[in-house]
Motif scaffolding. Structure first.
Motif, PDB file in Angstrom:
ATOM      1  N   TRP A   1      -0.345   2.760  -8.699  1.00 35.25           N
ATOM      2  CA  TRP A   1      -1.760   3.073  -8.489  1.00 35.25           C
ATOM      3  C   TRP A   1      -2.418   3.588  -9.764  1.00 35.25           C
ATOM      4  O   TRP A   1      -3.616   3.849  -9.778  1.00 35.25           O
ATOM      5  CB  TRP A   1      -1.904   4.075  -7.359  1.00 35.25           C
TER       6      TRP A   1
ATOM      7  N   ALA B   1       0.807  -1.233   0.000  1.00 32.29           N
ATOM      8  CA  ALA B   1       0.000   0.000   0.000  1.00 32.29           C
ATOM      9  C   ALA B   1       0.832   1.271   0.000  1.00 32.29           C
ATOM     10  O   ALA B   1       0.564   2.204   0.751  1.00 32.29           O
ATOM     11  CB  ALA B   1      -0.945   0.000   1.199  1.00 32.29           C
TER      12      ALA B   1
ATOM     13  N   TYR C   1      -6.029   1.056   4.257  1.00 32.52           N
ATOM     14  CA  TYR C   1      -4.788   0.301   4.355  1.00 32.52           C
ATOM     15  C   TYR C   1      -4.084   0.558   5.688  1.00 32.52           C
ATOM     16  O   TYR C   1      -3.525  -0.358   6.301  1.00 32.52           O
ATOM     17  CB  TYR C   1      -3.851   0.656   3.193  1.00 32.52           C
TER      18      TYR C   1
END
Length: 707
Positions: free
Chosen positions: A637, A629, A660
């Motif tokens: 992303w 994350a 996250y």
């Protein structure tokens, strides 16, 4: 003051701007800095860090309020091309000259350096250099001491004194070679006393002193003297005999030279790093090739350099490699077997030189490996503790080549005698300067290639490594993004510690080209970080075959190809190394909509274990960092991954960072810098006896614990 000149300069650059200088009128120190920067901007006038300049002007004594004469002179270290006020030493002239009264003779002249501190006018000034008395004992308001190739060629010629006399009609004095110091300053004053009205002094084998009553007069005098030296040499090149005795071999074509250099550099770096890990520099400058390809190479190269400024950076002499330009370098074992005796012979020569010339109080012998290595038909390699030092060593040896060429054209080249060279190299004052240098950073001497380092995690790793002393090759598949990252790094860290190359981890030809670029830029590679990647989050029903292949090509095949190429270079060097693979928490945690990405990450993780087992004998450590994350500034992303993960967890994309963080044991958001710190932990030296390890940087995800 008029600053017009009728002299036409062909061999030096006339850069004086009368309007700019007029703005500094009355400020002699500002004019000194201006003149110095102009002189340092032309490498034909002096080499980087070479020479020094000064001015004398009246100033108010802070203790008495009286007007006193003060000399501002370039302090110890530094470069006149970038000189600022903070780089000057300021001394009372009368106090400096009064040191003659307590001078005990040349055998004790080094003790005078500490006494310079009793002459300091500006308590915030730079430490005075060894050349301070050379300026102080001369009466002129502005003085330039430079190391121009053209002047040193005459100074290093067998009959340089006679040539100087004839060329300048007695207007340039001559002082025989002597180590810089207090006594040489006295000799300069004696030369002036015996030759009133001269415009400068040539120092045998060393350099040139010129002067004037104003900054401009000194500047123009310096240019005119050097121009005359250069023109004299130019007029005589090739008249007596062909340059360097004529051409013995032909150079390879440019592209073939670079291929040879890239193939050979890691092998040479391994040999040169037998004591300390070195950084390399390569050049195939035409001046280098003219020298290395000549009949006189074997006669001139062993003589070494004359100017101490050259010698201190290039060592006593270069190693001329016994390799032909056409020779195949493919068989690395055979190549090393051929080179090993050449390096042993050089190290023995250097050891003999030390043992023959050392004094009872000499510092211990230093690294006996060569700094300059010449490959006829291909070019010159230089190796040193960092890139700037290696590059500058190469520049200085080109200066030395220019000097040899000029001296041979007008007379016969003479080098510094071995004992005099030793006395400079192992001078206790030089040793003290070395001891004062900052302790090397933990990654000094290391070279890192991080895939996908133009942004996100890769850029953060590159920044961390550079800040800890490493040289870094930035790379990316996108040229525009790569150019932006390179400009950012060069502005922040300078041009010597970073280079760039396009790299597509799925294209082996670009991988090979990238490692060749790394070898040419820095000499090899020590750290390979497999960071480049993509992410696709889809259910098995929605996941296309093309997406599956792309994931495995970039993550798995890419890691394999880059590791394979990096391993080949590390084995050539034979000094160990590190491979770090940026994998993922997903390599061990099973989650929804993740069959392609998660399985590819698992393959990366197991390949890391396999390579750790295979490469341990080569002292190549292979370790894994498992992030999770890392949202900030991360390319991962893009392309729908965030939307895919948000859909899998039944939340919005905006809620992902908090989601996250909250699911971790530490409730922390993971940043690119956190991954960079983990990578640094593996290569910093603290974990250099560990391989096959996995370091989780995920804020604490219990399902990702390794059992």
């Amino acid at each position: 003051m008029s600053t017009t000149t009728t002299t036409q300069f062909k061999h030096v650059s006339y850069l004086w701007d009368e309007a700019k200088a007029a703005e500094m009128a009355g400020d002699e120190v500002a004019l000194l800095i201006y003149r110095s920067n102009l002189l340092g901007a032309d490498l034909r006038l002096t080499n980087y860090g070479g020479g020094n300049t000064s001015c004398k002007a009246m100033a108010t004594d802070p203790l008495t309020g009286n007007e006193v004469e003060v000399m501002w002179v370039k302090g110890s270290g530094g470069d006149i091309g970038t000189l600022k006020r903070s780089g000057l030493a300021a001394l009372y002239v009368d106090r400096l000259r009064s040191l003659k009264n307590i001078y005990r003779g040349i055998e004790q002249e080094d003790e005078m350096v500490e006494l310079f501190n009793h002459c300091i006018y500006d308590l915030a000034s730079k430490a005075p250099s060894i050349d301070t008395p050379l300026h102080g004992f001369l009466p002129f308001k502005h003085i330039d001491h430079l190391h121009p190739d053209a002047a040193i060629a005459i100074a290093a010629a067998k009959d340089g004194k006679q040539i100087t006399q004839e060329l300048f009609g007695g207007t340039i004095g001559w002082v025989e070679w002597q180590k810089p110091g207090f006594d040489l300053g006295l000799q300069l004053k004696q030369c002036l006393n015996e030759n009133p009205g001269i415009r400068g002094i040539m120092l045998g084998s060393h350099g040139l002193f010129t002067w004037g009553d104003t900054a401009y007069e000194s500047y123009i005098n310096t240019l005119e003297v050097i121009e005359r030296c250069a023109q004299y040499i130019q007029d005589n090149i090739g008249k007596k005999a062909p340059v360097f005795g004529g051409v013995r071999i032909q150079s390879l074509p440019k592209e073939e030279r670079l291929k040879k250099a890239a193939a050979l550099a890691p092998v040479l770096r391994g040999f040169c790093s037998s004591q300390t890990r070195m950084i390399g520099h390569f050049t195939d400058d035409e001046r280098v090739l003219e020298f290395t390809n000549s009949n006189d190479l074997d006669r001139l190269a062993p003589l070494g350099t004359s100017c101490p400024d050259h010698f201190l950076r290039t060592k006593i002499s270069p190693l001329v490699l016994n390799l032909t330009p056409e020779e195949s370098l493919d068989d690395v074992a055979a190549l090393k077997a051929k080179l090993a005796p050449q390096f042993e012979e050089y190290r023995q020569m250097y050891t003999d030189y030390y043992n023959t010339c050392k004094h009872p109080n000499s510092p211990a012998i230093r690294d006996a490996n060569p700094v300059v290595l010449l490959y006829p038909g291909v070019g010159m390699f230089t190796f040193a503790k960092d890139k700037q030092t290696a590059r500058v060593a190469g520049e200085f040896y080109i200066n030395a080549i220019n000097v040899m060429k000029g001296a041979e054209a007008i007379s016969e080249y003479t080098s510094l005698p071995r004992q005099e060279a030793f006395n400079i190299e192992y001078w206790l004052l030089e040793e003290a300067k070395l001891q004062r240098m900052p302790k090397p950073k933990s990654l000094s001497g290391r070279i890192a290639l991080i895939t996908g380092s133009a942004g996100g995690i890769g850029k953060a790793i590159a920044k961390k490594f550079v800040e800890e002393g490493a040289c870094v090759i930035l790379n990316d598949i996108n040229q525009e993004r790569l150019d932006g990252a390179l400009a950012e790094f060069q502005k922040a860290y300078g041009k010597d510690v970073v280079a760039s190359t396009l790299l597509n981890v799925t294209d082996n030809s670009t991988i090979e080209s990238a490692f060749e670029a790394t070898a040419l830029a820095f000499g090899g590679v020590d750290i390979v970080v497999n960071n480049a990647g993509i992410s696709i989050s889809k259910s098995i029903a929605e996941h296309s075959i093309e997406e599956w292949d792309r994931l495995y090509d970039i993550l798995v095949k890419g890691q394999f190809l880059v590791s394979k190429a990096g391993t080949a270079i590390m084995r050539k060097q034979a000094i160990g190394g590190d491979i770090i693979n940026i994998v993922s928490k997903n390599s061990v945690v099973a989650g929804p909509n993740n069959a392609g990405y998660g399985s590819a990450k698992a393959a990366q993780a197991h390949m890391s274990r396999l390579l750790a087992a295979e490469l341990g004998g080569d002292k190549i450590r292979v370790n894994v960092v498992n992030p999770d994350a890392v949202i900030a500034d991360s390319n991962i992303w893009a392309g729908g991954w965030a939307e895919g993960r948000a859909k899998a967890y039944g939340i919005t994309v905006a809620e992902l960072p908090a989601y996250y963080a909250k699911r971790t044991l530490l409730n922390e958001v993971i940043l690119p810098e956190d991954i960079a710190n983990a990578c640094y932990a593996f290569v910093s030296g603290l974990l250099n006896k560990g391989t096959g390890n996995v370091l989780n940087v995920d804020g604490g995800v219990a399902m990702a614990f390794h059992r």
